[in-house]
Write a protein that holds these residues in place. Structure first.
Motif, mmCIF file in Angstrom:
data_model
loop_
_atom_site.group_PDB
_atom_site.id
_atom_site.type_symbol
_atom_site.label_atom_id
_atom_site.label_comp_id
_atom_site.label_asym_id
_atom_site.label_seq_id
_atom_site.Cartn_x
_atom_site.Cartn_y
_atom_site.Cartn_z
ATOM 1 N N SER B 2 16.829 -32.111 -28.981
ATOM 2 C CA SER B 2 15.578 -32.471 -28.811
ATOM 3 C C SER B 2 14.605 -32.788 -30.068
ATOM 4 C CB SER B 2 15.162 -31.625 -27.638
ATOM 5 O OG SER B 2 15.436 -30.176 -28.022
ATOM 6 N N VAL B 3 13.527 -33.450 -29.453
ATOM 7 C CA VAL B 3 12.708 -33.640 -30.829
ATOM 8 C C VAL B 3 11.168 -33.207 -30.132
ATOM 9 C CG1 VAL B 3 11.450 -35.445 -32.027
ATOM 10 C CG2 VAL B 3 14.170 -35.537 -31.552
ATOM 11 N N SER B 4 10.492 -32.519 -31.045
ATOM 12 C CA SER B 4 9.145 -32.436 -30.888
ATOM 13 C C SER B 4 8.180 -33.056 -32.089
ATOM 14 C CB SER B 4 8.589 -30.880 -31.005
ATOM 15 O OG SER B 4 9.437 -30.235 -30.169
ATOM 16 N N PRO B 27 4.320 -36.242 -18.559
ATOM 17 C CA PRO B 27 4.884 -34.717 -18.587
ATOM 18 C C PRO B 27 5.510 -34.286 -19.686
ATOM 19 C CG PRO B 27 6.108 -36.257 -17.317
ATOM 20 C CD PRO B 27 4.905 -37.207 -17.672
ATOM 21 N N ASN B 28 5.634 -35.006 -20.631
ATOM 22 C CA ASN B 28 6.325 -34.525 -22.130
ATOM 23 C C ASN B 28 5.493 -34.030 -22.857
ATOM 24 O OD1 ASN B 28 8.135 -36.878 -20.864
ATOM 25 N ND2 ASN B 28 9.275 -35.897 -22.404
ATOM 26 N N ILE B 29 4.169 -34.172 -22.521
ATOM 27 C CA ILE B 29 2.850 -33.641 -23.344
ATOM 28 C C ILE B 29 2.689 -32.387 -22.889
ATOM 29 C CG2 ILE B 29 0.666 -33.792 -23.969
ATOM 30 C CD1 ILE B 29 1.108 -37.062 -24.107
ATOM 31 N N ARG B 44 0.732 -32.402 -28.525
ATOM 32 C CA ARG B 44 2.210 -31.883 -28.722
ATOM 33 C C ARG B 44 2.987 -32.679 -27.796
ATOM 34 N NH1 ARG B 44 4.949 -27.380 -31.717
ATOM 35 N NH2 ARG B 44 7.167 -27.731 -30.836
ATOM 36 N N ASN B 46 7.230 -32.916 -26.424
ATOM 37 C CA ASN B 46 8.699 -32.657 -26.465
ATOM 38 C C ASN B 46 9.342 -33.696 -25.946
ATOM 39 O OD1 ASN B 46 7.634 -30.334 -27.730
ATOM 40 N ND2 ASN B 46 7.989 -29.027 -25.752
ATOM 41 N N VAL B 47 10.375 -34.266 -26.633
ATOM 42 C CA VAL B 47 11.296 -35.259 -26.042
ATOM 43 C C VAL B 47 12.787 -34.929 -26.327
ATOM 44 C CG1 VAL B 47 9.503 -37.206 -26.073
ATOM 45 C CG2 VAL B 47 10.821 -36.711 -27.908
#
Lengths: 429, 82
Positions: B2-4, B27-29, B44, B46-47
Protein backbone atom coordinates in the motif's frame (compact mmCIF):
# COMPACT_ATOMS: atom_id res chain seq x y z
CA UNK A 1 6.03 0.32 8.79
CA UNK A 2 2.40 -0.83 9.00
CA UNK A 3 0.06 1.44 7.11
CA UNK A 4 -2.67 3.08 9.16
CA UNK A 5 -6.04 1.48 8.57
CA UNK A 6 -8.21 3.32 6.10
CA UNK A 7 -10.49 5.46 8.19
CA UNK A 8 -12.68 7.59 5.95
CA UNK A 9 -13.13 11.05 7.44
CA UNK A 10 -16.79 11.34 6.62
CA UNK A 11 -17.94 8.14 8.31
CA UNK A 12 -19.61 8.59 11.66
CA UNK A 13 -19.42 4.99 12.82
CA UNK A 14 -15.78 4.92 13.82
CA UNK A 15 -16.07 8.19 15.63
CA UNK A 16 -19.05 7.02 17.67
CA UNK A 17 -17.23 3.80 18.59
CA UNK A 18 -14.34 5.92 19.77
CA UNK A 19 -16.50 8.18 21.95
CA UNK A 20 -18.44 5.17 23.23
CA UNK A 21 -15.19 3.44 24.25
CA UNK A 22 -13.81 6.45 26.09
CA UNK A 23 -17.04 7.39 27.84
CA UNK A 24 -17.69 3.78 28.87
CA UNK A 25 -14.17 3.57 30.23
CA UNK A 26 -14.84 6.68 32.34
CA UNK A 27 -18.21 5.43 33.54
CA UNK A 28 -16.87 1.93 34.32
CA UNK A 29 -14.14 3.61 36.36
CA UNK A 30 -16.75 5.27 38.58
CA UNK A 31 -18.52 1.93 39.01
CA UNK A 32 -15.46 0.12 40.32
CA UNK A 33 -14.49 2.95 42.61
CA UNK A 34 -17.97 3.03 44.17
CA UNK A 35 -17.99 -0.77 44.37
CA UNK A 36 -14.64 -0.66 46.18
CA UNK A 37 -16.06 1.94 48.52
CA UNK A 38 -19.06 -0.25 49.41
CA UNK A 39 -16.99 -3.37 50.08
CA UNK A 40 -14.54 -1.34 52.11
CA UNK A 41 -17.31 0.23 54.16
CA UNK A 42 -19.48 -2.82 54.75
CA UNK A 43 -17.30 -5.91 54.62
CA UNK A 44 -13.55 -5.45 54.94
CA UNK A 45 -12.95 -2.26 56.85
CA UNK A 46 -9.18 -2.20 57.12
CA UNK A 47 -7.89 -0.43 53.99
CA UNK A 48 -4.61 -2.39 53.86
CA UNK A 49 -6.24 -5.80 54.21
CA UNK A 50 -8.93 -4.80 51.73
CA UNK A 51 -6.26 -3.66 49.26
CA UNK A 52 -4.35 -6.92 49.59
CA UNK A 53 -7.54 -8.99 49.24
CA UNK A 54 -8.64 -7.07 46.16
CA UNK A 55 -5.23 -7.32 44.52
CA UNK A 56 -4.93 -11.07 45.11
CA UNK A 57 -8.43 -11.64 43.70
CA UNK A 58 -7.69 -9.17 40.93
CA UNK A 59 -4.52 -10.98 39.99
CA UNK A 60 -6.34 -14.30 39.67
CA UNK A 61 -9.19 -12.71 37.67
CA UNK A 62 -6.77 -10.91 35.34
CA UNK A 63 -4.65 -14.05 34.90
CA UNK A 64 -7.72 -16.03 33.83
CA UNK A 65 -8.73 -13.21 31.52
CA UNK A 66 -5.28 -13.07 29.94
CA UNK A 67 -5.31 -16.87 29.53
CA UNK A 68 -8.58 -16.41 27.65
CA UNK A 69 -6.87 -13.80 25.45
CA UNK A 70 -4.41 -16.48 24.25
CA UNK A 71 -7.15 -18.26 22.32
CA UNK A 72 -6.42 -18.00 18.59
CA UNK A 73 -9.34 -16.37 16.77
CA UNK A 74 -8.37 -16.55 13.17
CA UNK A 75 -6.23 -18.86 11.13
CA UNK A 76 -4.82 -15.86 9.36
CA UNK A 77 -1.23 -15.12 10.19
CA UNK A 78 0.52 -11.78 10.20
CA UNK A 79 4.14 -12.45 9.33
CA UNK A 80 5.03 -15.49 11.42
CA UNK A 81 2.58 -14.94 14.23
CA UNK A 82 -0.84 -16.34 14.72
CA UNK A 83 -3.50 -13.88 15.82
CA UNK A 84 -5.18 -14.40 19.17
CA UNK A 85 -7.96 -12.58 21.00
CA UNK A 86 -5.41 -10.39 22.78
CA UNK A 87 -4.51 -8.91 19.40
CA UNK A 88 -7.94 -7.27 19.33
CA UNK A 89 -7.06 -5.32 22.47
CA UNK A 90 -3.44 -4.59 21.76
CA UNK A 91 -1.78 -5.23 18.43
CA UNK A 92 1.58 -5.86 20.07
CA UNK A 93 0.29 -8.64 22.31
CA UNK A 94 1.52 -12.13 21.53
CA UNK A 95 1.62 -14.03 24.80
CA UNK A 96 2.33 -13.48 28.47
CA UNK A 97 6.09 -13.17 28.83
CA UNK A 98 8.54 -11.94 31.42
CA UNK A 99 9.91 -8.50 30.52
CA UNK A 100 13.69 -8.33 30.30
CA UNK A 101 16.38 -5.70 29.99
CA UNK A 102 15.42 -2.03 29.98
CA UNK A 103 11.72 -2.82 29.57
CA UNK A 104 11.94 -5.03 32.66
CA UNK A 105 13.48 -2.21 34.71
CA UNK A 106 10.80 0.24 33.57
CA UNK A 107 8.07 -2.27 34.40
CA UNK A 108 9.58 -2.80 37.85
CA UNK A 109 9.75 0.95 38.48
CA UNK A 110 6.20 1.43 37.16
CA UNK A 111 5.08 -1.37 39.48
CA UNK A 112 6.80 0.13 42.51
CA UNK A 113 5.24 3.56 41.97
CA UNK A 114 1.88 1.99 41.15
CA UNK A 115 2.11 0.09 44.47
CA UNK A 116 2.69 3.36 46.32
CA UNK A 117 -0.29 5.04 44.73
CA UNK A 118 -2.53 1.97 45.08
CA UNK A 119 -1.79 1.56 48.80
CA UNK A 120 -2.55 5.26 49.25
CA UNK A 121 -5.67 4.90 47.08
CA UNK A 122 -7.12 2.33 49.47
CA UNK A 123 -6.14 4.40 52.49
CA UNK A 124 -7.65 7.60 51.05
CA UNK A 125 -10.74 5.70 49.92
CA UNK A 126 -11.28 4.54 53.49
CA UNK A 127 -10.77 8.05 54.86
CA UNK A 128 -12.74 9.99 52.27
CA UNK A 129 -14.93 7.76 50.14
CA UNK A 130 -15.33 7.41 46.41
CA UNK A 131 -16.87 10.84 45.77
CA UNK A 132 -13.61 12.39 46.92
CA UNK A 133 -11.17 9.86 45.45
CA UNK A 134 -12.29 10.56 41.89
CA UNK A 135 -11.44 14.26 41.91
CA UNK A 136 -8.12 13.36 43.58
CA UNK A 137 -7.11 11.17 40.69
CA UNK A 138 -7.15 14.16 38.34
CA UNK A 139 -4.59 15.97 40.45
CA UNK A 140 -1.79 13.97 38.88
CA UNK A 141 -2.21 16.02 35.70
CA UNK A 142 -0.72 19.00 37.50
CA UNK A 143 2.48 17.09 38.19
CA UNK A 144 2.68 15.83 34.63
CA UNK A 145 2.34 19.41 33.40
CA UNK A 146 4.94 20.77 35.77
CA UNK A 147 7.28 17.91 34.83
CA UNK A 148 6.76 18.74 31.17
CA UNK A 149 7.50 22.42 31.78
CA UNK A 150 10.71 21.59 33.65
CA UNK A 151 11.83 19.14 30.96
CA UNK A 152 11.16 21.71 28.24
CA UNK A 153 12.82 24.53 30.22
CA UNK A 154 9.80 26.55 29.12
CA UNK A 155 7.43 28.81 30.98
CA UNK A 156 3.96 27.31 31.05
CA UNK A 157 1.45 28.99 28.74
CA UNK A 158 -1.63 30.75 30.10
CA UNK A 159 -4.03 27.85 29.43
CA UNK A 160 -1.75 25.51 31.40
CA UNK A 161 -1.66 27.89 34.37
CA UNK A 162 -5.44 28.28 34.20
CA UNK A 163 -5.98 24.54 34.08
CA UNK A 164 -3.54 23.88 36.91
CA UNK A 165 -5.37 26.44 39.07
CA UNK A 166 -8.80 25.08 38.15
CA UNK A 167 -7.86 21.46 38.84
CA UNK A 168 -6.11 22.32 42.12
CA UNK A 169 -8.98 24.45 43.44
CA UNK A 170 -11.51 21.90 42.16
CA UNK A 171 -9.80 19.08 44.05
CA UNK A 172 -9.74 21.11 47.26
CA UNK A 173 -13.41 22.10 46.96
CA UNK A 174 -14.53 18.58 46.04
CA UNK A 175 -12.67 17.08 48.98
CA UNK A 176 -14.43 19.34 51.49
CA UNK A 177 -17.02 17.43 53.42
CA UNK A 178 -19.57 18.82 55.82
CA UNK A 179 -20.92 15.39 56.70
CA UNK A 180 -20.71 16.00 60.42
CA UNK A 181 -21.91 19.58 60.17
CA UNK A 182 -18.51 21.09 60.81
CA UNK A 183 -15.42 21.33 58.68
CA UNK A 184 -12.67 19.10 60.02
CA UNK A 185 -9.69 21.25 59.16
CA UNK A 186 -7.02 18.87 60.41
CA UNK A 187 -8.09 15.85 58.41
CA UNK A 188 -8.65 18.10 55.41
CA UNK A 189 -5.07 19.37 55.61
CA UNK A 190 -3.68 15.86 56.02
CA UNK A 191 -5.70 14.70 53.03
CA UNK A 192 -4.63 17.58 50.83
CA UNK A 193 -1.00 17.04 51.82
CA UNK A 194 -1.29 13.32 51.01
CA UNK A 195 -2.92 13.96 47.64
CA UNK A 196 -0.63 16.75 46.58
CA UNK A 197 2.41 14.93 47.81
CA UNK A 198 2.93 11.19 47.59
CA UNK A 199 -0.34 10.10 45.94
CA UNK A 200 -0.01 12.33 42.87
CA UNK A 201 3.75 12.02 42.66
CA UNK A 202 3.56 8.23 42.70
CA UNK A 203 0.84 8.25 40.04
CA UNK A 204 2.83 10.67 37.88
CA UNK A 205 5.94 8.47 38.14
CA UNK A 206 3.81 5.39 37.41
CA UNK A 207 2.45 7.02 34.22
CA UNK A 208 5.95 8.12 33.24
CA UNK A 209 7.52 4.66 33.57
CA UNK A 210 4.48 2.99 32.04
CA UNK A 211 4.97 5.13 28.95
CA UNK A 212 8.71 4.46 29.01
CA UNK A 213 8.08 0.71 29.11
CA UNK A 214 5.55 0.88 26.30
CA UNK A 215 7.78 2.93 24.01
CA UNK A 216 11.07 1.07 24.51
CA UNK A 217 11.85 -1.61 21.97
CA UNK A 218 13.37 -4.92 23.06
CA UNK A 219 16.39 -6.67 21.47
CA UNK A 220 14.29 -7.90 18.56
CA UNK A 221 13.01 -4.37 17.93
CA UNK A 222 9.52 -5.21 19.17
CA UNK A 223 7.38 -3.01 21.36
CA UNK A 224 5.96 -4.10 24.70
CA UNK A 225 2.17 -4.41 25.07
CA UNK A 226 -0.36 -3.03 27.56
CA UNK A 227 -1.67 -6.47 28.59
CA UNK A 228 1.75 -7.74 29.70
CA UNK A 229 2.55 -4.42 31.36
CA UNK A 230 -0.73 -4.48 33.31
CA UNK A 231 -0.17 -8.10 34.42
CA UNK A 232 3.40 -7.60 35.62
CA UNK A 233 2.74 -4.31 37.39
CA UNK A 234 -0.19 -6.06 39.04
CA UNK A 235 2.12 -8.76 40.39
CA UNK A 236 4.29 -6.07 42.00
CA UNK A 237 1.26 -4.19 43.37
CA UNK A 238 -0.12 -7.44 44.80
CA UNK A 239 3.14 -8.26 46.60
CA UNK A 240 3.43 -4.74 48.03
CA UNK A 241 -0.21 -4.71 49.14
CA UNK A 242 0.28 -8.02 50.92
CA UNK A 243 3.38 -6.70 52.69
CA UNK A 244 1.50 -3.52 53.66
CA UNK A 245 -1.31 -5.63 55.10
CA UNK A 246 0.96 -7.70 57.43
CA UNK A 247 0.73 -5.33 60.47
CA UNK A 248 -3.08 -5.20 60.24
CA UNK A 249 -3.28 -8.97 59.79
CA UNK A 250 -1.15 -9.52 62.90
CA UNK A 251 -3.39 -7.14 64.86
CA UNK A 252 -6.31 -9.48 64.29
CA UNK A 253 -7.50 -8.35 60.88
CA UNK A 254 -7.41 -11.92 59.71
CA UNK A 255 -10.72 -12.79 61.39
CA UNK A 256 -12.47 -10.03 59.42
CA UNK A 257 -11.32 -11.52 56.12
CA UNK A 258 -12.09 -15.05 57.28
CA UNK A 259 -15.71 -14.16 58.09
CA UNK A 260 -16.46 -11.84 55.17
CA UNK A 261 -14.39 -13.05 52.26
CA UNK A 262 -17.17 -15.06 50.65
CA UNK A 263 -19.59 -12.11 50.55
CA UNK A 264 -16.86 -9.74 49.41
CA UNK A 265 -15.62 -12.04 46.65
CA UNK A 266 -18.33 -11.33 44.04
CA UNK A 267 -18.18 -7.51 44.20
CA UNK A 268 -14.38 -7.61 44.22
CA UNK A 269 -14.27 -9.89 41.17
CA UNK A 270 -16.61 -7.47 39.39
CA UNK A 271 -14.56 -4.50 40.51
CA UNK A 272 -11.34 -6.00 39.16
CA UNK A 273 -13.00 -7.01 35.90
CA UNK A 274 -14.23 -3.43 35.57
CA UNK A 275 -10.69 -2.17 36.15
CA UNK A 276 -9.35 -4.42 33.42
CA UNK A 277 -12.11 -3.49 30.96
CA UNK A 278 -11.73 0.24 31.69
CA UNK A 279 -8.00 0.03 31.00
CA UNK A 280 -8.48 -2.03 27.86
CA UNK A 281 -11.20 0.33 26.54
CA UNK A 282 -9.15 3.44 27.03
CA UNK A 283 -6.05 1.84 25.50
CA UNK A 284 -8.12 0.68 22.56
CA UNK A 285 -9.54 4.19 22.20
CA UNK A 286 -6.00 5.55 22.24
CA UNK A 287 -5.27 3.64 19.04
CA UNK A 288 -8.33 5.22 17.39
CA UNK A 289 -8.20 8.85 18.39
CA UNK A 290 -6.34 11.65 20.01
CA UNK A 291 -4.79 11.04 23.42
CA UNK A 292 -5.86 14.45 24.70
CA UNK A 293 -9.51 13.71 23.96
CA UNK A 294 -9.28 10.29 25.58
CA UNK A 295 -7.88 11.89 28.72
CA UNK A 296 -10.45 14.69 28.74
CA UNK A 297 -13.45 12.47 28.14
CA UNK A 298 -12.46 9.85 30.69
CA UNK A 299 -12.54 12.55 33.36
CA UNK A 300 -16.32 12.22 33.07
CA UNK A 301 -15.87 9.64 35.84
CA UNK A 302 -15.47 12.52 38.29
CA UNK A 303 -19.05 13.61 37.62
CA UNK A 304 -20.59 10.12 37.26
CA UNK A 305 -19.35 9.11 40.71
CA UNK A 306 -21.61 11.68 42.41
CA UNK A 307 -25.03 10.30 41.35
CA UNK A 308 -23.68 6.75 41.79
CA UNK A 309 -22.74 7.38 45.42
CA UNK A 310 -26.11 9.03 45.94
CA UNK A 311 -27.95 5.97 44.59
CA UNK A 312 -25.84 3.60 46.69
CA UNK A 313 -26.42 6.00 49.62
CA UNK A 314 -30.10 5.01 49.63
CA UNK A 315 -29.10 1.55 50.90
CA UNK A 316 -25.89 2.43 52.65
CA UNK A 317 -26.37 5.92 54.11
CA UNK A 318 -22.90 5.91 55.66
CA UNK A 319 -21.12 5.82 52.29
CA UNK A 320 -18.47 8.37 52.99
CA UNK A 321 -17.96 11.66 51.24
CA UNK A 322 -21.65 12.36 50.74
CA UNK A 323 -24.33 12.22 53.35
CA UNK A 324 -24.87 13.54 56.83
CA UNK A 325 -26.97 16.50 57.87
CA UNK A 326 -25.84 19.03 55.31
CA UNK A 327 -26.42 16.90 52.25
CA UNK A 328 -27.23 19.82 49.95
CA UNK A 329 -24.16 21.84 50.98
CA UNK A 330 -21.91 18.81 50.50
CA UNK A 331 -23.49 18.10 47.14
CA UNK A 332 -23.03 21.66 45.92
CA UNK A 333 -19.38 21.57 46.99
CA UNK A 334 -18.80 18.23 45.27
CA UNK A 335 -20.52 19.22 42.03
CA UNK A 336 -18.80 22.63 41.92
CA UNK A 337 -15.39 21.06 42.55
CA UNK A 338 -15.92 18.28 40.02
CA UNK A 339 -17.07 20.73 37.36
CA UNK A 340 -13.98 22.87 37.90
CA UNK A 341 -11.78 19.79 37.47
CA UNK A 342 -13.67 18.65 34.38
CA UNK A 343 -13.44 22.05 32.69
CA UNK A 344 -9.76 22.33 33.63
CA UNK A 345 -8.95 18.92 32.12
CA UNK A 346 -10.98 19.51 28.96
CA UNK A 347 -9.53 22.99 28.38
CA UNK A 348 -6.05 21.58 28.69
CA UNK A 349 -6.70 18.61 26.45
CA UNK A 350 -8.29 20.57 23.67
CA UNK A 351 -5.91 23.51 23.65
CA UNK A 352 -3.30 21.89 21.48
CA UNK A 353 -2.44 23.44 18.15
CA UNK A 354 -1.24 21.34 15.25
CA UNK A 355 1.06 22.29 12.43
CA UNK A 356 2.58 20.73 9.37
CA UNK A 357 6.17 21.71 8.62
CA UNK A 358 7.67 21.15 5.20
CA UNK A 359 11.44 21.06 4.90
CA UNK A 360 14.22 20.36 2.46
CA UNK A 361 17.29 18.25 3.17
CA UNK A 362 20.72 19.81 2.59
CA UNK A 363 22.72 17.94 0.00
CA UNK A 364 25.83 16.17 1.17
CA UNK A 365 24.77 16.08 4.84
CA UNK A 366 24.05 12.86 6.67
CA UNK A 367 20.36 12.47 7.58
CA UNK A 368 19.84 11.61 11.25
CA UNK A 369 16.09 11.22 11.48
CA UNK A 370 16.08 10.40 15.19
CA UNK A 371 17.28 13.97 15.87
CA UNK A 372 13.91 15.10 14.57
CA UNK A 373 11.64 12.45 16.08
CA UNK A 374 13.08 12.93 19.55
CA UNK A 375 12.06 16.61 19.59
CA UNK A 376 9.09 17.08 21.90
CA UNK A 377 5.95 17.90 19.95
CA UNK A 378 7.01 16.13 16.75
CA UNK A 379 4.47 13.34 16.22
CA UNK A 380 5.78 11.90 12.95
CA UNK A 381 8.14 12.59 10.08
CA UNK A 382 7.63 11.48 6.48
CA UNK A 383 10.10 11.45 3.61
CA UNK A 384 8.12 12.66 0.61
CA UNK A 385 8.57 13.10 -3.12
CA UNK A 386 8.18 16.52 -4.76
CA UNK A 387 9.32 20.04 -3.95
CA UNK A 388 10.00 19.28 -0.31
CA UNK A 389 11.83 16.28 1.13
CA UNK A 390 10.29 16.08 4.59
CA UNK A 391 6.85 16.54 6.08
CA UNK A 392 6.85 16.95 9.85
CA UNK A 393 3.63 16.76 11.87
CA UNK A 394 3.78 18.79 15.06
CA UNK A 395 1.40 18.94 18.02
CA UNK A 396 2.14 21.61 20.59
CA UNK A 397 0.30 23.70 23.21
CA UNK A 398 0.80 27.16 21.66
CA UNK A 399 2.12 28.86 18.56
CA UNK A 400 4.74 30.56 20.76
CA UNK A 401 6.08 27.15 21.75
CA UNK A 402 6.14 26.12 18.10
CA UNK A 403 8.30 29.14 17.35
CA UNK A 404 10.85 28.23 20.02
CA UNK A 405 10.77 24.62 18.86
CA UNK A 406 11.57 25.47 15.23
CA UNK A 407 14.07 28.14 16.23
CA UNK A 408 15.93 26.19 18.92
CA UNK A 409 15.62 22.60 17.75
CA UNK A 410 14.74 22.07 14.11
CA UNK A 411 16.60 25.05 12.59
CA UNK A 412 19.75 23.97 14.42
CA UNK A 413 19.93 20.62 12.63
CA UNK A 414 22.74 20.86 10.06
CA UNK A 415 21.03 18.65 7.49
CA UNK A 416 17.76 20.58 7.32
CA UNK A 417 17.16 23.69 5.27
CA UNK A 418 14.24 25.82 4.10
CA UNK A 419 11.49 25.06 6.61
CA UNK A 420 7.97 26.37 5.93
CA UNK A 421 5.25 26.19 8.55
CA UNK A 422 1.57 25.51 7.94
CA UNK A 423 -0.63 26.02 10.97
CA UNK A 424 -3.73 23.86 10.91
CA UNK A 425 -6.81 26.03 11.31
CA UNK A 426 -9.32 23.23 11.08
CA UNK A 427 -8.88 19.52 10.72
CA UNK A 428 -11.02 16.48 9.91
CA UNK A 429 -9.75 13.02 10.83
CA UNK B 1 1.94 -3.03 -1.16
CA UNK B 2 0.00 0.00 0.00
CA UNK B 3 0.95 3.59 -0.61
CA UNK B 4 0.34 6.72 1.43
CA UNK B 5 0.64 10.24 0.13
CA UNK B 6 0.10 13.84 1.09
CA UNK B 7 -1.63 16.10 -1.41
CA UNK B 8 -1.16 19.85 -1.17
CA UNK B 9 -3.93 22.07 -2.59
CA UNK B 10 -4.26 25.64 -3.65
CA UNK B 11 -7.90 26.64 -3.59
CA UNK B 12 -9.84 29.43 -5.26
CA UNK B 13 -10.78 32.22 -2.86
CA UNK B 14 -14.07 31.51 -1.09
CA UNK B 15 -14.29 27.88 -2.24
CA UNK B 16 -12.41 26.21 0.66
CA UNK B 17 -15.52 24.95 2.47
CA UNK B 18 -16.91 23.43 -0.72
CA UNK B 19 -13.61 21.78 -1.66
CA UNK B 20 -13.11 20.33 1.81
CA UNK B 21 -16.66 18.92 1.87
CA UNK B 22 -16.02 17.20 -1.46
CA UNK B 23 -12.64 15.85 -0.34
CA UNK B 24 -14.18 14.35 2.80
CA UNK B 25 -16.46 12.23 0.63
CA UNK B 26 -13.50 10.29 -0.78
CA UNK B 27 -13.06 7.22 1.42
CA UNK B 28 -9.29 6.88 0.91
CA UNK B 29 -8.65 10.33 2.35
CA UNK B 30 -7.94 9.84 6.05
CA UNK B 31 -7.10 13.38 7.07
CA UNK B 32 -8.06 16.81 5.77
CA UNK B 33 -6.37 19.91 7.21
CA UNK B 34 -7.13 23.52 6.33
CA UNK B 35 -3.84 25.35 6.84
CA UNK B 36 -2.20 28.76 6.72
CA UNK B 37 0.83 29.34 4.51
CA UNK B 38 1.96 28.34 1.05
CA UNK B 39 -0.89 25.86 0.55
CA UNK B 40 -4.55 26.10 1.57
CA UNK B 41 -5.47 22.50 2.22
CA UNK B 42 -3.33 19.43 2.96
CA UNK B 43 -4.80 15.92 2.86
CA UNK B 44 -3.45 12.48 3.59
CA UNK B 45 -4.54 9.59 1.43
CA UNK B 46 -4.02 5.82 1.76
CA UNK B 47 -4.29 3.69 -1.39
CA UNK B 48 -3.41 0.18 -2.49
CA UNK B 49 -0.94 1.20 -5.21
CA UNK B 50 0.20 4.09 -7.41
CA UNK B 51 -2.37 3.13 -10.03
CA UNK B 52 -5.19 3.68 -7.54
CA UNK B 53 -3.59 6.98 -6.47
CA UNK B 54 -3.56 8.06 -10.11
CA UNK B 55 -7.24 7.18 -10.53
CA UNK B 56 -8.38 8.93 -7.39
CA UNK B 57 -6.39 12.08 -8.10
CA UNK B 58 -7.36 12.41 -11.76
CA UNK B 59 -10.92 11.05 -11.68
CA UNK B 60 -12.13 12.41 -8.39
CA UNK B 61 -9.89 15.07 -6.89
CA UNK B 62 -9.11 17.02 -10.05
CA UNK B 63 -12.84 17.11 -10.84
CA UNK B 64 -13.61 19.11 -7.71
CA UNK B 65 -14.54 22.67 -8.55
CA UNK B 66 -12.50 25.36 -6.80
CA UNK B 67 -9.13 23.60 -6.75
CA UNK B 68 -6.57 25.65 -8.67
CA UNK B 69 -3.43 23.59 -8.12
CA UNK B 70 -2.45 20.28 -6.52
CA UNK B 71 0.86 18.69 -5.66
CA UNK B 72 1.06 15.05 -4.68
CA UNK B 73 3.88 13.92 -2.40
CA UNK B 74 4.17 10.16 -2.03
CA UNK B 75 5.51 9.01 1.34
CA UNK B 76 8.71 7.01 0.88
CA UNK B 77 9.38 6.36 4.56
CA UNK B 78 7.66 7.32 7.76
CA UNK B 79 9.01 7.65 11.31
CA UNK B 80 6.47 7.87 14.12
CA UNK B 81 7.24 9.01 17.63
CA UNK B 82 6.10 6.71 20.50
Amino acid sequence: MPLPRNRPVSKIRNKSTFYLLVLSSGIITSFYVVLDDVVNLELIKDPFIFGAFEMVVGFVVSLLFVAFLHIPFRKKEVGKRRLNLGYLFDRNFQRLKFPRGKVGIYTLLAGIFASGSTILYFYLLKENGSAVIMPFSQFVLIYLLIGEAIADKEKPVIVEIQSIAMIAIGVIIASLSTGTGTLDLNSLLINIALIMGPFSLFSACYIFFQKKALTTKNDQGRLYDTINLRMWTMVIIMISQCIAAIPSLIRGGFTEVATNWKTALTPVIFSMLFVFIAIVFSTRALTMGKMSIVRALSSVSVIVTIPLTLIVGIWIPTISGIGGENLSTTLILKIAGSLLILVGVIALALSETRSILLAKVKQGEEIRIEELTKIKGVTDVSFITGTYDLLINVKIRSIGKLYSMTENSIAKLAWITDVTTHHIMKEYE
Amino acid sequence: MSVSAYIFFEVELGKTRQVVDELRKIPNIVRVAIVTGEYDVIVRINVENLEELFHITTDRIHMIEGITDTQTAVIEKEEIQE
